[in-house]
Design an enzyme around this catalytic site. Structure first.
Site, PDB file in Angstrom:
ATOM      1  N   HIS A 112       1.761   1.994  -3.199  1.00 20.68           N
ATOM      2  CA  HIS A 112       0.717   2.890  -3.755  1.00 20.68           C
ATOM      3  C   HIS A 112       1.397   4.260  -3.991  1.00 20.68           C
ATOM      4  CE1 HIS A 112      -3.007   0.106  -2.830  1.00 20.68           C
ATOM      5  NE2 HIS A 112      -2.019  -0.563  -3.684  1.00 20.68           N
ATOM      6  N   ASP A 156       0.818  -1.111  -0.211  1.00 25.00           N
ATOM      7  CA  ASP A 156       0.111  -0.100  -0.061  1.00 25.00           C
ATOM      8  C   ASP A 156       0.752   1.263   0.191  1.00 25.00           C
ATOM      9  OD1 ASP A 156      -2.169   2.026   0.715  1.00 25.00           O
ATOM     10  OD2 ASP A 156      -3.381   0.020   1.002  1.00 25.00           O
TER      11      ASP A 156
END
Length: 435
Positions: A277, A254
């Site tokens: 991310h 993430d």
């Protein structure tokens, strides 16, 4: 004029070497980086501190929570708790460490949480922001954690049982603990350690000031291909002034670095991210009627590999959301490889479809943003688009500048930069998303 300049901060080691790494795979750092990550021994700044030791665990079910709390209490006010190399310390009970003042914890062994899911879901510290929970909370002032050891979240069972669920699903009740949390803390430093397999976010700083991480390695990996780690962000923050991350490597699924609402005075230098991310400002603007801000951030010498996003700004849209601003942010010297969206302004967060975003656009203003010397290659997933900067019609986007952008796409050339709704010249040629 930007709030931060590189001259305001001590120079750090040169940027990390970049390896080609498969997303989601375990990463063994290169030798030079490994040396950076395990330098706890020379961080002895107070060699005359009294040293406290505690017994270690005999096995993975031998809970030494009471011993750990005793050791922390004894070392408080000028001492050091030593967790010895080659020994394991299992924590199976929630711990309130909010009373700390002038303490060092030398983590050379392994500090490991139990994976008793039913216990931790009933016994934790709860934060209403995105329904977050933690094993423990650290608070007070002048807290230093350093060493060559491992803080292990023991996340595999959590990954298995959370598979197929979403953290931001309004119906989600499967809360997972954050590995390290500070709350109402001032002057916290973490150096040299490894943070491994957090069940959820790896670090979360709440209502804290002057938090710094240096030479830390963060990793989350799963042995179950159908239950990968989710939401294992490297760094998150809420109501924080003064956050510094330097010389750090992050291999999670993430956000690599993602300050949340009301975080200011941010410094990031020499950060390496794989499979993430991105280095994101936000998300902010989630809660109805609430004003959020992120401002004064200087981010330089960052490598982003094999991820969804590179340099990202993200704000919520939708019928019942908040408002605010992301202001005075500099991204400088950013290397991108095999990343879907190298530069992106996402004002349709979270998973808001085009129609809903148009009907209920974001009210988060984006101002005084610089992207300088961003280079490398996208994954080609977005075609030739290498930067996507679309401003909400309900927000002000101004003083956004791109300089020395050298991004290419395997989908072909020339690379495309999208810009819409931004006031003034952004410094490079760009086109609308409908061109």
């Amino acid at each position: 004029m930007k709030f931060f300049t590189a001259a305001l901060f001590a120079s750090a080691v040169s940027a990390f070497a970049v390896d080609s790494i498969i997303p989601g795979a375990r990463v063994i750092p290169a030798t030079d980086t490994l040396e950076l990550q395990h330098v706890g021994a020379h961080h002895h700044k107070h060699p005359n501190r009294r040293t406290v030791t505690i017994r270690s665990s005999r096995n993975d079910t031998d809970d030494v929570s009471k011993d750990f709390l005793w050791g922390i209490s004894r070392a408080n006010h000028g001492g050091r708790l030593l967790l010895q190399k080659g020994k394991k310390y299992v924590i199976g009970k929630k711990l309130d460490l909010s009373f700390l003042n002038n303490i060092e914890v030398q983590l050379d062994g392994e500090l490991k949480f139990t994976d008793d899911v039913p216990y931790w879901q009933k016994n934790n510290f709860y934060y209403s922001f995105q329904k977050s929970i933690s094993f423990w909370r650290w608070g007070g002032q002048d807290i230093k954690i350093f060493g060559s050891g491992v803080l292990n979240g023991n996340g595999q069972r959590w990954y298995n049982e959370f598979a197929g669920q979403e953290i931001l699903d309004p119906d989600n009740t499967f809360y997972r603990p954050i590995l390290f949390v500070t709350e109402n803390a001032t002057r916290v430093s973490v150096e040299g350690i490894t943070q491994l397999n957090s069940p959820c976010w790896t670090n979360f700083f709440v209502g804290s000031n002057d938090v710094s991480f240096d030479n830390v390695y963060i990793e989350a990996f799963s042995t179950n291909a159908s239950a990968l780690p989710k939401n294992t962000d490297g760094f998150d923050s809420y109501n924080v002034k003064g956050l510094s991350v330097t010389n750090t490597r992050v291999n999670v699924g993430d956000d690599c670095f993602s300050p949340k609402p009301n975080t200011t005075d941010i410094f990031v230098q020499n950060l390496w991210c794989n499979g993430t991310h991105g280095v994101s400002m936000g998300s902010i603007g989630q809660y109805p009627g609430v004003m959020d801000i992120i401002e004064h951030a200087y981010i330089e010498n960052v490598t982003l590999l094999n991820g969804q996003n590179g340099a990202r700004l993200k704000a919520w849209a939708g019928e019942n959301v908040g408002y605010g601003r992301i202001n005075n942010i500099t991204y400088k010297n950013i290397r991108i490889e095999n990343t879907d969206k190298p530069v992106v302004l996402d004002q349709c967060y979270f998973n808001v479809d085009t129609a809903t975003c148009a009907e209920y656009p974001s009210s988060v203003n984006i101002t005084n943003i610089t992207f300088e010397n961003v280079y490398g290659t996208s994954s080609g997933k977005e075609g030739k688009v290498v930067a996507d900067l679309v401003c909400s019609p309900n927000a002000v986007c101004s003083d956004i500048h791109l300089a020395d952008i050298d991004l290419t796409s395997p989908a072909g050339s020339p690379p495309v930069i999208i810009c819409e709704g931004i006031q003034g010249d952004i410094g490079v040629e760009c086109q609308s998303s409908t061109s």
